[in-house]
Design an enzyme around this catalytic site. Structure first.
Site, mmCIF file in Angstrom:
data_model
loop_
_atom_site.group_PDB
_atom_site.id
_atom_site.type_symbol
_atom_site.label_atom_id
_atom_site.label_comp_id
_atom_site.label_asym_id
_atom_site.label_seq_id
_atom_site.Cartn_x
_atom_site.Cartn_y
_atom_site.Cartn_z
ATOM 1 N N LYS A 39 -6.036 -4.307 6.354
ATOM 2 C CA LYS A 39 -5.420 -3.201 7.105
ATOM 3 C C LYS A 39 -6.510 -2.305 7.686
ATOM 4 O O LYS A 39 -7.530 -2.055 7.034
ATOM 5 C CB LYS A 39 -4.505 -2.400 6.158
ATOM 6 C CG LYS A 39 -3.649 -1.348 6.855
ATOM 7 C CD LYS A 39 -2.693 -0.679 5.870
ATOM 8 C CE LYS A 39 -1.831 0.395 6.522
ATOM 9 N NZ LYS A 39 -0.896 1.029 5.569
ATOM 10 N N SER A 79 3.947 1.342 6.949
ATOM 11 C CA SER A 79 2.902 1.314 7.953
ATOM 12 C C SER A 79 2.050 0.047 7.962
ATOM 13 O O SER A 79 1.392 -0.226 8.952
ATOM 14 C CB SER A 79 1.991 2.519 7.769
ATOM 15 O OG SER A 79 1.277 2.427 6.550
ATOM 16 N N SER A 108 4.703 1.798 2.231
ATOM 17 C CA SER A 108 4.020 1.117 3.344
ATOM 18 C C SER A 108 3.538 -0.298 3.072
ATOM 19 O O SER A 108 3.101 -0.977 4.002
ATOM 20 C CB SER A 108 2.845 1.959 3.832
ATOM 21 O OG SER A 108 3.308 3.025 4.615
#
Lengths: 96, 481
Positions: B75, B150, B174
């Site tokens: 990420k 997210s 997330s």
């Protein structure tokens, strides 16, 4: 009743160091007012004898030995600086 | 069939027997990325040359290990030395980190090969990855739908078969919510389990890094590789390391499951409810028992979370000022003007909204009414979990109230978007571990089962998730791309 005024939003934007347009002030006032109104449901709860939780783990101070170690390399640090001169980060004048 | 349809232990066995090489694995990843990422848009930055060189070196080194030579996606809020890291924000559009996050160092020791950085909501603020300032990631199961957020890029890349696994971060859901939306396995570990050093901070008392994989066993292996106390993160916990993967016995006999009535209540779709009840039946068949319980303060989770997370974010994001790194606005009249213009031009709307909310909640005259109040309610929410865990081993419910929604459907309505995280947020507030695993489909879109455990009891969470997975085939389904 509105919880937050446009004037307050301008003040908060200043504290947060965010430039805002009139249009944004209008939009953020509406949206923040809705969010804060929603958040006020917490007032349904009596928390007068409840201790606040800032951190979930039962953790006291975490200490380490105070000894010197090499810092970051100057060239590395300056690599990401938007503006630099003579090995220093350059910023606009800060004294009027 | 893709190489990544195999579990890690099968991949290692194929490497051992010389049926495949490490460069083959990296090749598989980049081939798949070039075939499907134009549609899925999971990756922000690729690191192909380095990845291919590392593959060659690892192949020649003779190094072994369960993760050795396997490609991974990371990420984009986890810093990677020399590999652009943006947190999907314009304010870091050109940021070139000068050190690696602790998890990245640990991955290197384990021998994984980072193929690139994955898209996300800007600074991890969002539930759909639509808040990325660079691109919208699409759900591999239906390109008109969001992948969740997210960590949308992290979940979509694994679901699309671009990488066998990835790292995400979870502040209010997330990792689990996108894992649920994309039909993969996502674990939010206990707060303190994984070092946050090098994770670009959003809400420091809630953020945790965790693994996203295609199956539970691989997830356990990946978490094992990244846990541990870290001198660079004083909130990382000094708890004994343990093998999560070795404890996947398939045995849940006598396990006591709590099912909060709030998690099957209002707003949760009928199909989601039915899939959870069916999952409980499977576990019952394996010798577990379940009872309905109450987490009475659940409904206050979202409000509590948005006050606390935004307050912490308003402080954490003060560092983005255009001075030392990242974007700097032009034509500023003085220093304050430089800060204000830089931040106005560098941050997106959702990030600004949360900075403003947090600044307000912390400001003089409002601190007690909003910030402190939310901290007190957090205590009540945490206690809800402690009470239930006195009598039960795990808590089970859905991960999300509904399957993935359409791109653009609710992006203009912050409160509806926030409600998406109603079942995941309390877990972060309490600091306990939670996993999402595939448990069904609704109109062709995956559904997720959430299993929540006691502090530092990931072992039990994994054991239950694995036992369920053994009895079902949902995790074997793949999207057509």
């Amino acid at each position: 009743m509105t919880r937050i005024s446009e004037e307050q939003v301008r003040h908060v934007a200043h504290l947060a160091r965010l430039a805002v347009t009139d249009e944004e002030v209008h939009k953020f006032t509406e949206q923040l007012d809705a969010i804060i109104t929603f958040a006020e449901q917490l007032n349904e709860l009596d928390t007068s004898n409840v201790k606040p939780t800032s951190h979930v783990l039962d953790m006291k101070n975490v200490l380490r030995e105070d000894k010197s170690a090499p810092g970051l390399d100057r060239e590395d640090v300056l690599k990401n600086a938007p503006d630099q001169q003579d090995g220093q980060i350059r910023v606009p004048s800060i004294i009027e | 069939m893709s190489l990544f349809d195999h579990k890690l232990n099968e991949i290692q066995s194929m490497l051992h027997k010389k049926e495949i090489t490490i460069p083959d694995l990296v090749d598989e990843s980049f081939k798949r990325i070039s075939a499907v990422d134009g549609d899925v848009k999971a990756f922000l930055t690729l690191d192909e040359e380095n990845a291919r060189n590392q593959a060659k070196e690892l192949q020649e080194s003779g190094k072994t290990g369960i993760l050795n030579g396997v490609p991974i996606g990371v990420k984009d809020n986890i810093v990677t030395k020399g590999l652009r890291t943006t947190a999907a924000s314009q304010i870091l559009y050109n940021f070139d980190p000068i050190y690696d996050a602790t998890v990245v160092n640990k991955l290197r020791e384990a021998g994984t090969i980072t193929v690139g950085k994955l898209n996300m909501d800007e600074f991890a603020m969002g539930s759909s990855t639509e808040n990325s300032s660079f691109q919208k990631t699409r759900n591999p199961w239906n390109l008109d739908r969001v992948p969740g957020g997210s960590s949308g890029g992290s979940a979509a890349s694994v679901a699309a078969g671009e990488v066998p696994f990835s790292l995400g971060s979870d502040t209010g859901g997330s990792i689990r919510q996108p894992a649920s939306f994309c039909g993969v396995v996502g674990m939010k570990p206990t707060y303190g389990r994984v070092s946050r050093f090098g994770l670009i901070a959003f809400a420091s008392s809630l953020d945790q890094i965790g693994p996203i994989t295609r199956n539970v066993e691989d997830n356990a292996h990946l978490l094992e590789a990244i846990v541990g106390v870290d001198p660079y993160d004083t909130t990382s916990a000094n708890v004994a390391g343990e093998s999560f993967a070795k404890n996947l016995t398939g045995d849940v006999k006598g396990l006591r499951i709590a099912v909060p009535k709030e998690y099957l209540g209002e707003g949760v779709s009928e199909e989601v409810k039915q899939s959870v009840l069916a999952a409980l039946k499977v576990l019952e068949g394996q010798g577990a028992s379940w009872e309905e319980v109450s987490l009475p303060h659940s409904k206050y989770g979202v409000a509590t979370y948005y006050l606390l997370a935004s307050s912490e974010a308003s402080s954490n994001l003060a560092r983005f000022d255009g001075i030392r790194y990242g974007y700097r606005a032009e034509n500023a009249e003085n220093l304050i003007d430089l800060y204000k213009k830089t931040r106005a031009e560098g941050f997106g709307d959702e990030v600004k909204r949360r900075i403003m909310l947090g600044t307000f909640a912390l400001s003089s005259g409002y601190y007690d009414a909003y910030y402190k109040k939310a901290q007190q309610v957090r205590t009540l929410i945490k206690k809800d979990f402690e009470d239930v865990f006195e009598n039960y081993d795990v808590i089970i419910g859905p991960t999300t109230p509904t399957p993935a929604f359409k791109i653009g459907e609710i992006i203009d309505d912050p409160l509806t978007m926030y409600a998406n995280d109603i079942l995941t947020i309390p877990v972060n507030l309490a600091g306990v571990p939670g996993i999402s695993i595939p448990c069904g489909f609704s109109d062709g879109m995956p559904l997720g089962l959430q299993i929540i455990g006691r502090h530092f009891d990931e072992k039990t969470v994994y054991r239950v998730a694995h036992a369920y997975e053994q009895a079902t085939d949902f995790h074997k389904e793949k999207p057509e791309l």
